[in-house]
Design an enzyme around this catalytic site. Structure first.
Site, PDB file in Angstrom:
ATOM      1  N   GLU A   1     -30.565 131.999  23.400  1.00  0.00           N
ATOM      2  CA  GLU A   1     -29.678 130.944  23.922  1.00  0.00           C
ATOM      3  C   GLU A   1     -28.925 130.271  22.771  1.00  0.00           C
ATOM      4  OE1 GLU A   1     -32.857 131.518  24.519  1.00  0.00           O
ATOM      5  OE2 GLU A   1     -33.596 130.533  26.327  1.00  0.00           O
TER       6      GLU A   1
ATOM      7  N   CYS B   1     -37.058 128.024  26.594  1.00  0.00           N
ATOM      8  CA  CYS B   1     -38.255 127.290  26.166  1.00  0.00           C
ATOM      9  C   CYS B   1     -37.950 125.801  26.073  1.00  0.00           C
ATOM     10  CB  CYS B   1     -38.755 127.827  24.835  1.00  0.00           C
ATOM     11  SG  CYS B   1     -37.689 127.402  23.456  1.00  0.00           S
TER      12      CYS B   1
ATOM     13  N   ALA C   1     -48.595 165.025  24.888  1.00  0.00           N
ATOM     14  CA  ALA C   1     -47.728 166.199  24.997  1.00  0.00           C
ATOM     15  C   ALA C   1     -48.549 167.263  25.700  1.00  0.00           C
ATOM     16  CB  ALA C   1     -47.335 166.666  23.603  1.00  0.00           C
TER      17      ALA C   1
ATOM     18  N   SER D   1     -52.978 172.183  18.573  1.00  0.00           N
ATOM     19  CA  SER D   1     -52.000 171.476  19.419  1.00  0.00           C
ATOM     20  C   SER D   1     -50.672 171.204  18.714  1.00  0.00           C
ATOM     21  CB  SER D   1     -52.597 170.152  19.897  1.00  0.00           C
ATOM     22  OG  SER D   1     -52.755 169.270  18.819  1.00  0.00           O
TER      23      SER D   1
ATOM     24  N   ARG E   1     -43.562 154.635  19.252  1.00  0.00           N
ATOM     25  CA  ARG E   1     -44.521 154.094  18.279  1.00  0.00           C
ATOM     26  C   ARG E   1     -43.982 152.807  17.667  1.00  0.00           C
ATOM     27  NH1 ARG E   1     -46.957 159.013  14.483  1.00  0.00           N
ATOM     28  NH2 ARG E   1     -48.378 159.845  16.053  1.00  0.00           N
TER      29      ARG E   1
ATOM     30  N   LEU F   1     -50.174 158.586  12.150  1.00  0.00           N
ATOM     31  CA  LEU F   1     -50.008 157.535  13.162  1.00  0.00           C
ATOM     32  C   LEU F   1     -49.056 156.418  12.731  1.00  0.00           C
ATOM     33  CD1 LEU F   1     -53.666 157.175  14.585  1.00  0.00           C
ATOM     34  CD2 LEU F   1     -51.816 158.605  15.437  1.00  0.00           C
TER      35      LEU F   1
ATOM     36  N   ARG G   1     -41.984 157.401  12.173  1.00  0.00           N
ATOM     37  CA  ARG G   1     -40.965 157.890  11.222  1.00  0.00           C
ATOM     38  C   ARG G   1     -39.591 157.831  11.880  1.00  0.00           C
ATOM     39  NH1 ARG G   1     -46.072 159.719  11.056  1.00  0.00           N
ATOM     40  NH2 ARG G   1     -45.754 161.963  11.050  1.00  0.00           N
TER      41      ARG G   1
ATOM     42  N   GLU H   1     -52.690 157.560  21.826  1.00  0.00           N
ATOM     43  CA  GLU H   1     -52.334 158.938  21.478  1.00  0.00           C
ATOM     44  C   GLU H   1     -53.603 159.734  21.257  1.00  0.00           C
ATOM     45  OE1 GLU H   1     -49.127 159.960  19.045  1.00  0.00           O
ATOM     46  OE2 GLU H   1     -48.305 157.937  18.954  1.00  0.00           O
TER      47      GLU H   1
END
Ligand SMILES: NC(=O)c1ccc[n+]([C@@H]2O[C@H](COP(=O)([O-])OP(=O)(O)OC[C@H]3O[C@@H](n4cnc5c(N)ncnc54)[C@H](OP(=O)(O)O)[C@@H]3O)[C@@H](O)[C@H]2O)c1
Length: 385
Positions: free
Chosen positions: A69, A92, A171, A185, A201, A221, A224, A315
């Site tokens: 705002e 607020c 996946a 995998s 992520r 984890l 990128r 994940e």
């Protein structure tokens, strides 16, 4: 969500609120723990072709910086006296990291404020709307309420239920496999799907996996996503569920403690020496109850909520996903489906569990979105309660 009749808002109102929502999305990687908020200020136009025109707009970028705002008011190209402000969340009315937005709105002398949805935060919760009305500003609430709730579902869920919003991400192949029968995998999906997952992520406060995945894949984890450093986007906290602290001390998540925090949850029975060792390697270790080999996920989420984590991207491998689905603690599903068939009854499926007897007992997704990511398809939706 409140009931809004079609006549409460005009088409023009709707298009300005849509624009405010678009602006709110600009903050999706940076605002947490604050909500994503966008704001548009419009006033009657001198050009007869258009009833109103935008004179200022803005969005909230990060905690400590001005709210949407105030940004929109500061960006106004003319005085907003008599204008209408469209804002995706109730303004607020308290002193937080910044002063109350209601003060700025009252000082600006706008005639009307259109609010998409009330703020569930205990310091606001309807008081912002009340303050504006007490100062003779017309306030209309509920325009695009559902869309604006969805954009801030982490924030709403956290403040309403005192728990983080949990997204399960996996996946899988066309036959629902997360890995081959040997546990291989990498990679089920292609580059575009994986790039998309890096964006998700970057949007969530934490990324959680099980020790099974850490041992099998040794993932980093981190996100990128291109531009993550330039845009000063914080890396998510990495969380590993490891009942007996079997994680290798040289696992990538441990070695890269300076890239993103690493928190490990273990069982009460885990050996003290392992807790000390991992703490020495800069991991933060918390012990919780549950079965020796399966941590109590309610306790894990409670502890994460107490640390201010509003959203978690899970994940994990099949065991962790199954545990979240069976405990009813998962809120959203993100399945990247590759046009491949892996086969093999030994190859793990996304959901192991007991399974249902009848199809009408199956877990169901609402608000389903389908996106093509080159050869892969993303299906996402919210798990029906
Ligand atoms: N396709 C994908 O998207 C994807 C993603 C990740 C992993 N994977 C694959 O998944 C496989 C690993 O799967 P996984 O099931 O062994 O690993 P996981 O789900 O990541 O981890 C399972 C382990 O987590 C621990 N755990 C702690 N609390 C638990 C709870 N409440 N419920 C269940 N487990 C809990 C258990 O450790 P303890 O054994 O110590 O009890 C359990 O063995 C690998 O082949 C990997 O490549 C695929």
């Amino acid at each position: 969500l409140s009931q809004i009749t079609d006549t409460t808002f005009s088409e023009e109102d709707r298009s300005f609120m849509k624009r405010a929502l678009e602006l709110a999305r600009n903050g999706r990687f940076t605002t947490s723990p604050n909500p994503r908020v966008g704001c548009v200020i419009a006033r009657p136009s001198s050009n007869e072709k258009f009833k109103s025109q935008i004179i200022g707009e803005g969005y909230h970028l990060r905690k400590g910086e001005p709210h949407a705002e105030r940004v929109a008011l500061a960006n106004c190209t003319e005085a907003p006296i008599g204008a209408t402000m469209y804002v995706t969340l109730e303004p607020c009315c308290h002193h937080g990291a910044t002063p109350p937005c209601t003060d700025a709105i009252i000082d600006a002398d706008v005639d009307r404020v259109v609010v998409a949805i009330r703020d569930p935060f205990h310091e606001v919760k309807g008081k912002g709307i009340e303050t504006l009305r007490e100062n003779d500003i017309q306030v209309d609430v509920g325009l695009l309420e559902d869309e604006c709730w969805f954009e801030n579902r982490f924030f709403f869920h956290y403040h309403t239920n005192k728990k983080p919003w949990v997204i399960l991400k996996a996946a899988i192949s066309l036959d629902g496999k997360m890995a081959s029968k040997t546990g291989h995998s990498k990679w089920i999906t292609g580059d575009t799907a994986r790039a998309h997952a890096h964006e998700i992520r970057a949007e969530t406060d934490a990324i959680l996996t099980g020790v099974g995945t850490i041992i099998a894949d040794d993932p980093l984890l981190t996100s990128r996503m291109p531009g993550i450093e330039e845009l000063k986007i914080k890396q998510s906290t990495r969380i590993v569920l490891d009942p007996q602290l079997e994680i290798k001390r040289d696992a990538q998540v441990i070695r890269t403690y300076n890239q993103a925090p690493i928190w490990i949850f273990c069982h009460d029975s885990a050996p003290d020496y392992a807790i000390q060792e991992l703490t020495f390697f800069n991991a933060s270790v918390t012990s919780v109850g549950g079965e020796r080999q399966a941590l109590d996920l309610h306790s894990v989420l409670e502890s994460l909520a107490a640390s201010g984590i509003q959203s978690i991207l899970v994940e994990g491998g099949p065991k962790i996903h199954t545990a979240f689905l069976e405990s009813g603690l998962a809120n959203e599903l993100l399945l990247y489906i590759a046009p491949k068939i892996v086969g093999g009854s030994e190859a793990p499926s996304f959901f192991l569990g007991e399974g249902v007897e009848l199809i009408d007992q199956a877990m169901q997704l609402d608000r389903v979105e389908r996106t093509l990511l080159d050869q892969d398809t993303l299906i996402r939706g919210i798990l029906r309660r």
